[in-house]
Motif scaffolding. Structure first.
Motif, mmCIF file in Angstrom:
data_model
loop_
_atom_site.group_PDB
_atom_site.id
_atom_site.type_symbol
_atom_site.label_atom_id
_atom_site.label_comp_id
_atom_site.label_asym_id
_atom_site.label_seq_id
_atom_site.Cartn_x
_atom_site.Cartn_y
_atom_site.Cartn_z
ATOM 1 N N GLU A 248 0.865 -1.286 -0.048
ATOM 2 C CA GLU A 248 0.176 0.092 -0.061
ATOM 3 C C GLU A 248 0.801 1.261 -0.053
ATOM 4 O O GLU A 248 0.361 2.282 -0.423
ATOM 5 N N ASP A 249 1.990 1.282 0.563
ATOM 6 C CA ASP A 249 2.820 2.236 0.521
ATOM 7 C C ASP A 249 4.318 2.235 0.149
ATOM 8 O O ASP A 249 4.989 1.386 0.923
ATOM 9 N N LEU A 250 4.583 2.655 -0.728
ATOM 10 C CA LEU A 250 6.028 2.439 -1.589
ATOM 11 C C LEU A 250 6.786 3.679 -1.671
ATOM 12 O O LEU A 250 6.450 4.732 -2.256
ATOM 13 N N TRP A 251 7.986 3.634 -1.142
ATOM 14 C CA TRP A 251 8.874 4.894 -1.314
ATOM 15 C C TRP A 251 10.045 4.340 -1.950
ATOM 16 O O TRP A 251 11.012 3.588 -1.567
ATOM 17 N N ILE A 252 10.563 4.994 -2.967
ATOM 18 C CA ILE A 252 11.576 4.658 -4.159
ATOM 19 C C ILE A 252 12.187 5.908 -4.760
ATOM 20 O O ILE A 252 11.501 6.890 -4.664
ATOM 21 N N ASP A 253 13.315 5.697 -5.320
ATOM 22 C CA ASP A 253 13.766 6.579 -6.205
ATOM 23 C C ASP A 253 13.541 6.620 -7.453
ATOM 24 O O ASP A 253 13.125 5.592 -8.159
ATOM 25 N N MET A 254 13.503 7.728 -8.146
ATOM 26 C CA MET A 254 12.903 7.877 -9.680
ATOM 27 C C MET A 254 13.832 7.128 -10.420
ATOM 28 O O MET A 254 13.211 6.519 -11.567
ATOM 29 N N ILE A 255 15.101 6.947 -10.259
ATOM 30 C CA ILE A 255 16.047 6.309 -11.011
ATOM 31 C C ILE A 255 15.817 4.931 -11.069
ATOM 32 O O ILE A 255 15.986 4.286 -11.964
ATOM 33 N N SER A 256 14.994 4.306 -10.240
ATOM 34 C CA SER A 256 14.790 2.854 -10.241
ATOM 35 C C SER A 256 13.337 2.643 -10.799
ATOM 36 O O SER A 256 13.045 1.317 -10.787
ATOM 37 N N LEU A 257 12.883 3.384 -11.286
ATOM 38 C CA LEU A 257 11.312 3.475 -11.906
ATOM 39 C C LEU A 257 11.533 3.292 -13.493
ATOM 40 O O LEU A 257 12.540 3.656 -13.889
ATOM 41 N N SER A 258 10.603 2.625 -13.992
ATOM 42 C CA SER A 258 10.498 2.654 -15.645
ATOM 43 C C SER A 258 9.172 2.855 -16.031
ATOM 44 O O SER A 258 8.181 2.548 -15.336
ATOM 45 N N ASP A 259 8.856 2.822 -17.381
ATOM 46 C CA ASP A 259 7.758 2.917 -17.878
ATOM 47 C C ASP A 259 6.952 1.498 -17.619
ATOM 48 O O ASP A 259 5.470 1.641 -17.428
ATOM 49 N N GLU A 260 7.708 0.487 -17.612
ATOM 50 C CA GLU A 260 7.094 -0.695 -17.479
ATOM 51 C C GLU A 260 6.156 -0.899 -15.895
ATOM 52 O O GLU A 260 5.403 -1.694 -15.592
ATOM 53 N N PHE A 261 7.242 -0.048 -14.851
ATOM 54 C CA PHE A 261 6.522 -0.189 -13.448
ATOM 55 C C PHE A 261 4.948 0.413 -13.582
ATOM 56 O O PHE A 261 4.274 -0.027 -12.967
ATOM 57 N N ILE A 262 4.795 1.606 -14.443
ATOM 58 C CA ILE A 262 3.557 2.090 -14.413
ATOM 59 C C ILE A 262 2.666 1.465 -15.153
ATOM 60 O O ILE A 262 1.359 1.080 -14.886
ATOM 61 N N LEU A 263 2.853 0.732 -16.261
ATOM 62 C CA LEU A 263 2.244 -0.251 -17.068
ATOM 63 C C LEU A 263 1.482 -1.468 -15.885
ATOM 64 O O LEU A 263 0.426 -1.838 -16.036
ATOM 65 N N MET A 264 2.527 -2.023 -15.177
ATOM 66 C CA MET A 264 2.212 -2.921 -14.296
ATOM 67 C C MET A 264 1.300 -2.468 -13.294
ATOM 68 O O MET A 264 0.306 -3.206 -12.905
ATOM 69 N N LEU A 265 1.498 -1.272 -12.843
ATOM 70 C CA LEU A 265 0.400 -0.779 -11.797
ATOM 71 C C LEU A 265 -0.985 -0.580 -12.308
ATOM 72 O O LEU A 265 -2.043 -0.798 -11.698
ATOM 73 N N ASN A 268 -2.188 -3.263 -17.493
ATOM 74 C CA ASN A 268 -2.434 -3.360 -18.845
ATOM 75 C C ASN A 268 -2.833 -4.721 -19.328
ATOM 76 O O ASN A 268 -2.065 -5.733 -19.346
ATOM 77 N N ASP A 269 -3.986 -5.026 -19.505
ATOM 78 C CA ASP A 269 -4.618 -6.270 -19.589
ATOM 79 C C ASP A 269 -4.211 -6.950 -21.049
ATOM 80 O O ASP A 269 -3.924 -8.000 -21.311
ATOM 81 N N ASP A 270 -3.873 -6.031 -22.265
ATOM 82 C CA ASP A 270 -3.211 -6.665 -23.294
ATOM 83 C C ASP A 270 -1.744 -7.185 -23.250
ATOM 84 O O ASP A 270 -1.675 -8.112 -23.764
ATOM 85 N N GLU A 271 -0.806 -6.640 -22.454
ATOM 86 C CA GLU A 271 0.564 -6.872 -22.382
ATOM 87 C C GLU A 271 0.916 -7.807 -21.147
ATOM 88 O O GLU A 271 1.616 -8.539 -21.214
ATOM 89 N N GLN A 272 0.097 -7.648 -19.970
ATOM 90 C CA GLN A 272 0.688 -8.479 -18.894
ATOM 91 C C GLN A 272 -0.685 -8.657 -18.134
ATOM 92 O O GLN A 272 -1.056 -8.334 -17.151
ATOM 93 N N PRO A 273 -1.748 -9.717 -18.573
ATOM 94 C CA PRO A 273 -2.725 -10.162 -18.071
ATOM 95 C C PRO A 273 -2.703 -10.815 -16.790
ATOM 96 O O PRO A 273 -3.682 -11.012 -16.043
ATOM 97 N N PHE A 274 -1.584 -11.476 -16.580
ATOM 98 C CA PHE A 274 -1.390 -12.284 -15.661
ATOM 99 C C PHE A 274 -0.946 -11.688 -14.195
ATOM 100 O O PHE A 274 -1.066 -12.072 -13.117
ATOM 101 N N ILE A 275 -0.637 -10.135 -14.253
ATOM 102 C CA ILE A 275 -0.392 -9.447 -13.326
ATOM 103 C C ILE A 275 -1.763 -8.984 -12.293
ATOM 104 O O ILE A 275 -2.363 -8.541 -12.905
ATOM 105 N N GLN A 276 -1.501 -9.346 -11.031
ATOM 106 C CA GLN A 276 -2.554 -8.778 -10.069
ATOM 107 C C GLN A 276 -2.346 -7.330 -9.584
ATOM 108 O O GLN A 276 -0.880 -6.980 -9.099
ATOM 109 N N LYS A 277 -3.058 -6.481 -9.943
ATOM 110 C CA LYS A 277 -2.829 -4.942 -9.353
ATOM 111 C C LYS A 277 -2.651 -4.931 -8.022
ATOM 112 O O LYS A 277 -3.506 -5.232 -7.217
ATOM 113 N N SER A 278 -1.597 -4.171 -7.602
ATOM 114 C CA SER A 278 -1.401 -3.873 -6.295
ATOM 115 C C SER A 278 -2.271 -2.807 -5.985
ATOM 116 O O SER A 278 -2.391 -1.780 -6.618
ATOM 117 N N PRO A 279 -2.879 -2.870 -4.550
ATOM 118 C CA PRO A 279 -3.929 -1.944 -3.822
ATOM 119 C C PRO A 279 -2.938 -0.639 -3.472
ATOM 120 O O PRO A 279 -3.061 -0.288 -2.163
#
Length: 451
Positions: A248-265, A268-279
């Protein structure tokens, strides 16, 4: 130890034992030996109350042995006494000496199965403190805790600077042993909160992935350590989001993020349907000098994140060395970032950037921290700076806290208090007439920091 007459006249001993346990629980472990020497009642409570160990605060200070007075002043055994070293003192070079911390080690060993909240402060520059820290962390590993453990909250903090920028590999290895305890089979044995914001060493992928693998019920994770460079890779962050389904609460550096991180959150049902969205309810992002070499920000992705998580709050923390152009990029209103807390660390006045923040996040901002340096303090006594601080207070209708460590005019402070009278309450604001910079930077260090 007090006499029986003194104990009979002590009114605190008339309190129920549960009340005494609650009072003693506020003391860190290193201060509890003095309680044991007070009377038999307190000795028995400290030694035999597992509930007193539910919240365990450990402070590992650099200690040296005091010279013993050759004139005996009392009968009985004479134990060595230890005194804390101040920053102006130097400790004589010697082998690692764990004797001053023997009580802490024995206490933790006795109650390691009962501890639920573990907080450790360490003076990292001292080799004895580092050695004892590794010993304590190993006590909670899978081999030493075969009967189970109940730690839910873990916080490790270094209270001194990192000497010679050491990697402290022995501490990293001890942390891995600590995290190897498998809490995935029993929710009560999994960590739910882990805070590394006080570390001055770099956390690597293997350590964090070990933590996530064996603690799948983790809800709060702060990975913003105080090392100069973040070495956590975007792949590691993606793995964390995949494994921690209740985060529920995540603190990270921007340099560790990527566009795939946002897509996972966003799921994206088309690219990663097996991923369960984190609350996810809160995302804390720190932006530092490394962002100077990052790619351009994809505004559409961040807008999509806001649409998927309309109630999510964000904390933006701009480091002291963040390039001004990157500050303005993340304050762009087109990103639609739901920023609740804004932390600005800067050595130069960022008047235009503060005005942009007020216009972009006026509807969501609740907490503002402006942390300046001694170079800024010499440049901020201008009407423009006072005006922008008042403008922020005017635009942010939900403002709860406002901290500014640069001097303001008396009229500006009074105008802000008229807009938000609750800021007069203790702890709600820091509005000063005299400069009190958070960061002190020597002129010869300016080139290394900002060059």
């Amino acid at each position: 130890m007090a006499s029986s007459v003194e104990i009979d006249l002590c009114p605190i001993n008339d309190l129920p034992e549960l009340v005494l346990v609650e009072i003693f629980s506020y003391l860190p472990i290193d201060e509890r030996p003095a309680l044991e020497e007070t009377c038999k009642l307190w000795y028995n409570i400290i030694r035999n109350s597992p509930s007193l160990a539910f919240t365990c605060t450990i402070r590992l200070h650099a200690l040296v042995e005091e010279s013993i007075n050759p004139i005996r002043t009392r009968l009985g055994r004479v134990l060595p006494r230890w005194t804390r070293i101040t920053q102006s003192q130097s400790k004589p070079a010697a082998a690692i000496d764990p004797r001053p911390y023997g009580y802490i080690q024995q206490y933790v060993k006795r109650f390691r199965h009962d501890i639920k909240h573990l907080y450790i402060d360490v003076e990292q520059h001292d080799p004895s403190c580092r050695y004892v820290l590794c010993q304590l962390l190993t006590l909670f590993g899978p081999e030493q805790c075969s009967k189970g453990r109940q730690i839910r909250t873990f916080c490790l903090r270094f209270t001194t600077n990192n000497p010679l920028l050491m990697k402290s590999l022995e501490i990293i290895q001890a942390l891995r042993i600590f995290f190897q305890y498998d809490g995935s089979k029993n929710r009560r044995e999994s960590l739910i909160s882990c805070d590394f914001s006080g570390l001055t060493i770099s956390l690597d992928d293997d350590t964090i992935l070990t933590l996530a693998k064996h603690n799948p019920y983790l809800r709060k994770l702060n990975l913003q350590d105080q090392s100069l460079v973040c070495i956590l890779t975007p792949f590691c962050i993606l793995q964390i989001i995949d494994m921690l389904k209740e985060l529920e609460d995540l603190w990270i550096d921007m340099i560790s993020l990527s566009d795939e991180f946002i897509l996972m959150l966003t799921g994206n049902d088309d690219e990663q349907p097996f991923i369960q969205k984190s609350p996810l309810k809160h995302l804390g992002i720190r932006i530092r000098r490394e962002e100077k070499f990052s790619d351009e920000i994809d505004a559409k992705l961040w807008q999509k994140l806001h649409e998927k998580y309309p109630h999510m709050k964000m904390t933006l923390n701009f480091g002291l060395t963040t390039p001004p152009n990157r500050v303005r990029a993340y304050l762009n209103p087109d990103l639609q970032l739901p920023v609740q807390t804004l932390i600005m660390n800067s050595a130069i006045p960022l008047v235009d950037e503060l005005c942009l923040a007020a216009n972009s996040f006026g509807d969501t901002l609740e907490n503002i921290h402006i942390c300046t340096s001694n170079q800024w303090a010499e440049l901020t006594r201008t009407p423009a700076f006072n005006k922008v601080i008042f403008y922020i207070a005017y635009k942010c209708i939900h403002l709860r806290t406002l901290y500014v460590d640069a001097a303001l005019n008396q009229d500006t402070i009074e105008d802000i208090y008229r807009l938000h009278p609750h800021l007069k309450e203790p702890g709600a604001s820091k509005l000063l007439l005299v400069d009190n910079p958070t960061h002190i930077i020597l002129p010869e260090d300016m080139g290394d920091l900002f060059g």
